[in-house]
Design a protein around this motif. Structure first.
Motif, PDB file in Angstrom:
ATOM      1  N   ASP A 234       0.979  -1.338   0.036  1.00 59.37           N
ATOM      2  CA  ASP A 234      -0.076  -0.158   0.098  1.00 59.37           C
ATOM      3  C   ASP A 234       0.541   1.363   0.027  1.00 59.37           C
ATOM      4  O   ASP A 234       0.758   2.012  -0.816  1.00 59.37           O
ATOM      5  CB  ASP A 234      -0.678  -0.011   1.210  1.00 59.37           C
ATOM      6  CG  ASP A 234      -1.724   1.301   1.242  1.00 59.37           C
ATOM      7  OD1 ASP A 234      -2.618   1.628   0.457  1.00 59.37           O
ATOM      8  OD2 ASP A 234      -1.521   1.959   2.394  1.00 59.37           O
ATOM      9  N   LEU A 235       1.767   1.260   0.820  1.00 56.26           N
ATOM     10  CA  LEU A 235       2.851   2.522   0.820  1.00 56.26           C
ATOM     11  C   LEU A 235       3.575   2.527  -0.487  1.00 56.26           C
ATOM     12  O   LEU A 235       3.639   3.666  -0.843  1.00 56.26           O
ATOM     13  CB  LEU A 235       3.774   2.387   1.971  1.00 56.26           C
ATOM     14  CG  LEU A 235       4.888   3.295   2.116  1.00 56.26           C
ATOM     15  CD1 LEU A 235       4.094   4.722   2.309  1.00 56.26           C
ATOM     16  CD2 LEU A 235       5.771   3.039   3.334  1.00 56.26           C
ATOM     17  N   ALA A 236       4.083   1.476  -0.955  1.00 53.97           N
ATOM     18  CA  ALA A 236       4.695   1.714  -2.229  1.00 53.97           C
ATOM     19  C   ALA A 236       3.732   2.125  -3.403  1.00 53.97           C
ATOM     20  O   ALA A 236       4.084   3.255  -4.219  1.00 53.97           O
ATOM     21  CB  ALA A 236       5.165   0.200  -2.761  1.00 53.97           C
ATOM     22  N   ARG A 237       2.407   1.686  -3.374  1.00 55.83           N
ATOM     23  CA  ARG A 237       1.468   2.532  -4.480  1.00 55.83           C
ATOM     24  C   ARG A 237       1.444   4.154  -4.284  1.00 55.83           C
ATOM     25  O   ARG A 237       1.349   4.659  -5.055  1.00 55.83           O
ATOM     26  CB  ARG A 237       0.067   1.841  -4.394  1.00 55.83           C
ATOM     27  CG  ARG A 237       0.244   0.313  -5.175  1.00 55.83           C
ATOM     28  CD  ARG A 237      -0.969  -0.448  -4.610  1.00 55.83           C
ATOM     29  NE  ARG A 237      -0.823  -1.735  -5.394  1.00 55.83           N
ATOM     30  CZ  ARG A 237      -1.715  -2.797  -4.992  1.00 55.83           C
ATOM     31  NH1 ARG A 237      -2.357  -3.024  -4.213  1.00 55.83           N
ATOM     32  NH2 ARG A 237      -1.502  -4.006  -5.633  1.00 55.83           N
ATOM     33  N   ARG A 238       1.150   4.507  -2.890  1.00 57.46           N
ATOM     34  CA  ARG A 238       1.103   5.825  -2.488  1.00 57.46           C
ATOM     35  C   ARG A 238       2.488   6.442  -3.044  1.00 57.46           C
ATOM     36  O   ARG A 238       1.996   7.633  -3.252  1.00 57.46           O
ATOM     37  CB  ARG A 238       0.441   5.736  -1.282  1.00 57.46           C
ATOM     38  CG  ARG A 238      -0.915   5.188  -1.069  1.00 57.46           C
ATOM     39  CD  ARG A 238      -1.477   5.617   0.269  1.00 57.46           C
ATOM     40  NE  ARG A 238      -0.841   5.027   1.477  1.00 57.46           N
ATOM     41  CZ  ARG A 238      -0.190   5.413   2.576  1.00 57.46           C
ATOM     42  NH1 ARG A 238      -0.080   6.804   2.644  1.00 57.46           N
ATOM     43  NH2 ARG A 238       0.503   4.777   3.450  1.00 57.46           N
ATOM     44  N   GLN A 239       3.291   5.957  -2.732  1.00 58.38           N
ATOM     45  CA  GLN A 239       4.802   6.718  -2.753  1.00 58.38           C
ATOM     46  C   GLN A 239       4.889   6.960  -4.341  1.00 58.38           C
ATOM     47  O   GLN A 239       5.262   8.152  -5.048  1.00 58.38           O
ATOM     48  CB  GLN A 239       5.899   5.885  -2.308  1.00 58.38           C
ATOM     49  CG  GLN A 239       6.146   5.916  -0.907  1.00 58.38           C
ATOM     50  CD  GLN A 239       7.097   5.236  -0.517  1.00 58.38           C
ATOM     51  OE1 GLN A 239       7.659   4.029  -1.036  1.00 58.38           O
ATOM     52  NE2 GLN A 239       7.890   5.647   0.708  1.00 58.38           N
ATOM     53  N   ILE A 240       4.458   6.072  -5.232  1.00 58.49           N
ATOM     54  CA  ILE A 240       4.618   6.121  -6.601  1.00 58.49           C
ATOM     55  C   ILE A 240       3.658   7.143  -7.144  1.00 58.49           C
ATOM     56  O   ILE A 240       3.976   7.993  -7.948  1.00 58.49           O
ATOM     57  CB  ILE A 240       4.469   4.768  -7.372  1.00 58.49           C
ATOM     58  CG1 ILE A 240       5.623   3.777  -6.763  1.00 58.49           C
ATOM     59  CG2 ILE A 240       4.311   4.734  -9.007  1.00 58.49           C
ATOM     60  CD1 ILE A 240       5.541   2.463  -7.568  1.00 58.49           C
ATOM     61  N   ALA A 241       2.444   6.967  -6.588  1.00 61.66           N
ATOM     62  CA  ALA A 241       1.277   7.633  -7.121  1.00 61.66           C
ATOM     63  C   ALA A 241       1.534   9.531  -6.745  1.00 61.66           C
ATOM     64  O   ALA A 241       1.608  10.254  -7.629  1.00 61.66           O
ATOM     65  CB  ALA A 241       0.122   7.561  -6.569  1.00 61.66           C
ATOM     66  N   ALA A 242       2.179   9.536  -5.572  1.00 60.40           N
ATOM     67  CA  ALA A 242       2.390  10.938  -5.052  1.00 60.40           C
ATOM     68  C   ALA A 242       3.600  11.600  -5.935  1.00 60.40           C
ATOM     69  O   ALA A 242       3.779  12.690  -6.229  1.00 60.40           O
ATOM     70  CB  ALA A 242       2.858  10.980  -3.663  1.00 60.40           C
ATOM     71  N   PHE A 243       4.619  10.839  -6.280  1.00 55.85           N
ATOM     72  CA  PHE A 243       5.881  11.162  -6.731  1.00 55.85           C
ATOM     73  C   PHE A 243       5.666  11.619  -8.429  1.00 55.85           C
ATOM     74  O   PHE A 243       5.969  12.318  -8.926  1.00 55.85           O
ATOM     75  CB  PHE A 243       6.941  10.009  -6.705  1.00 55.85           C
ATOM     76  CG  PHE A 243       8.194  10.566  -7.511  1.00 55.85           C
ATOM     77  CD1 PHE A 243       8.957  11.137  -6.582  1.00 55.85           C
ATOM     78  CD2 PHE A 243       8.453  10.143  -8.655  1.00 55.85           C
ATOM     79  CE1 PHE A 243      10.430  11.631  -7.135  1.00 55.85           C
ATOM     80  CE2 PHE A 243       9.697  10.648  -9.137  1.00 55.85           C
ATOM     81  CZ  PHE A 243      10.709  11.314  -8.543  1.00 55.85           C
ATOM     82  N   GLU A 244       4.878  10.522  -9.056  1.00 57.68           N
ATOM     83  CA  GLU A 244       4.497  10.906 -10.374  1.00 57.68           C
ATOM     84  C   GLU A 244       3.413  12.089 -10.524  1.00 57.68           C
ATOM     85  O   GLU A 244       3.548  12.929 -11.318  1.00 57.68           O
ATOM     86  CB  GLU A 244       3.850   9.513 -10.889  1.00 57.68           C
ATOM     87  CG  GLU A 244       4.577   8.445 -11.319  1.00 57.68           C
ATOM     88  CD  GLU A 244       3.870   7.085 -11.765  1.00 57.68           C
ATOM     89  OE1 GLU A 244       2.455   7.129 -11.701  1.00 57.68           O
ATOM     90  OE2 GLU A 244       4.642   6.116 -12.169  1.00 57.68           O
ATOM     91  N   GLU A 245       2.635  12.300  -9.391  1.00 59.03           N
ATOM     92  CA  GLU A 245       1.953  13.605  -9.511  1.00 59.03           C
ATOM     93  C   GLU A 245       2.520  14.768  -9.504  1.00 59.03           C
ATOM     94  O   GLU A 245       2.253  15.657 -10.210  1.00 59.03           O
ATOM     95  CB  GLU A 245       0.670  13.409  -8.623  1.00 59.03           C
ATOM     96  CG  GLU A 245      -0.058  14.783  -8.412  1.00 59.03           C
ATOM     97  CD  GLU A 245      -1.214  14.488  -7.354  1.00 59.03           C
ATOM     98  OE1 GLU A 245      -1.684  15.606  -7.070  1.00 59.03           O
ATOM     99  OE2 GLU A 245      -1.241  13.504  -6.708  1.00 59.03           O
ATOM    100  N   VAL A 246       3.647  14.920  -8.532  1.00 56.79           N
ATOM    101  CA  VAL A 246       4.387  15.996  -8.380  1.00 56.79           C
ATOM    102  C   VAL A 246       5.376  16.066  -9.619  1.00 56.79           C
ATOM    103  O   VAL A 246       5.582  17.331 -10.151  1.00 56.79           O
ATOM    104  CB  VAL A 246       5.212  15.948  -6.916  1.00 56.79           C
ATOM    105  CG1 VAL A 246       6.336  17.120  -7.075  1.00 56.79           C
ATOM    106  CG2 VAL A 246       4.299  16.175  -5.764  1.00 56.79           C
ATOM    107  N   GLU A 247       5.921  15.198 -10.150  1.00 58.42           N
ATOM    108  CA  GLU A 247       6.690  15.141 -11.116  1.00 58.42           C
ATOM    109  C   GLU A 247       5.953  15.672 -12.507  1.00 58.42           C
ATOM    110  O   GLU A 247       6.451  16.601 -13.219  1.00 58.42           O
ATOM    111  CB  GLU A 247       6.983  13.776 -11.663  1.00 58.42           C
ATOM    112  CG  GLU A 247       8.296  13.697 -12.568  1.00 58.42           C
ATOM    113  CD  GLU A 247       8.921  12.436 -12.968  1.00 58.42           C
ATOM    114  OE1 GLU A 247      10.234  12.289 -12.559  1.00 58.42           O
ATOM    115  OE2 GLU A 247       8.095  11.398 -12.798  1.00 58.42           O
TER     116      GLU A 247
END
Length: 284
Positions: A234-247
């Motif tokens: 769950d944390l991995a998915r949220r980290q990827i989503a947050a990073f891609e959104e900011v990027e």
């Protein structure tokens, strides 16, 4: 499959001389099997074990399980004949015991050719030469032989394995530097689930890819300990989503649960998800 994400959670030793055990291994939810011609085979059965194991591997049925054959050392009467036999078997790698220097692997490779090699790391000299051993071009994985190492070090048993930490750490550093698989040693008390769970958790925290096992009863504990947890996924998915959104927006930094998420965290997160997918695939 990428070796960083291919599961090696549970690596079970099976005697190469026991047809019933060889057959049972086909039904167990293990990621890899070490078909043993060494410690698990009596002197009287050494020669026959080669034929028994070769026949079982030729018959197939082991599915996605990685098939590793552990031979006897070249300092024994059986080692070289084991190596010749293993080179012709339907296996994925040959495991050499008590590897103390790259020269030991050179001698094996002269017989096994292009077959991938694995090394048992179980001597003080092996610990000191771990970096050179890991750099061998044919080496794919390392297996910690903690029982033999404890004997050589003359240590006392401690649940925290403090006397082992120098050797374990040297081998881990060497394996990770070369991108190799490395699996932890066995837990001898096969009826002690809590002890196995604690030692497996310690090994996972240290960075081992999995644990070698001596009994099928240990498989479920090891599989759980070395698999990504639901929270980690769950944390991995949220980290990827947050990073891609900011990027994508080009603004600010990604933050998840109050912690900054950088590219290195995303790389780890993607490896976690890839390993979870790989576990699901081989378990199907």
């Amino acid at each position: 499959m990428d070796p960083r994400t291919r599961p090696y959670r549970s690596v079970l030793y099976i005697p190469g001389s026991k047809p019933r055990a060889l057959e049972k291994a086909k039904t167990l939810p293990v990621d890899a099997v070490i078909f043993d011609l060494e410690d698990a085979v009596s002197v009287e059965e050494k020669n026959n074990a080669r034929d028994t194991l070769a026949a079982a591997l030729a018959e197939g049925g082991y599915g996605a399980r990685v098939k590793i054959v552990r031979i006897n050392g070249f300092d024994t009467p059986w080692g070289k004949e084991d190596a010749k036999a293993a080179a012709a078997m339907d296996c994925d790698a040959v495991l050499l015991p008590k590897v103390s220097s790259p020269a030991d692997l050179d001698a094996l490779a002269e017989i096994t050719g292009d077959m991938p090699l694995w090394a048992m790391m179980e001597t003080p000299r092996g610990m000191l030469n771990a970096a050179e051993i890991a750099a061998h071009p044919k080496l794919q994985g390392m297996v910690m032989g903690t029982n033999d190492l404890a004997k050589e070090l003359q240590t006392r048993f401690r649940a925290d394995r403090l006397p082992m930490m120098a050797g374990l750490g040297l081998c881990l550093l060497a394996a990770k530097a070369e991108g190799l698989i490395i699996v932890d040693g066995v837990y001898n008390a096969f009826k002690d689930d809590e002890g196995l769970r604690a030692e497996s958790s310690q090994g996972r925290d240290m960075g081992f890819d999995g644990k070698t096992l001596i009994h099928p009863a240990q498989v479920d504990v090891a599989n759980a300990a070395f698999a990504p947890s639901e929270d980690e996924i769950d944390l991995a998915r949220r980290q990827i989503a947050a990073f891609e959104e900011v990027e994508a927006s080009g603004q600010g930094v990604a933050v998840v649960d109050g912690k900054i998420v950088e590219n290195l965290h995303v790389v780890t997160a993607r490896e976690i998800l890839a390993k979870a997918d790989a576990i699901a695939a081989i378990s199907a």
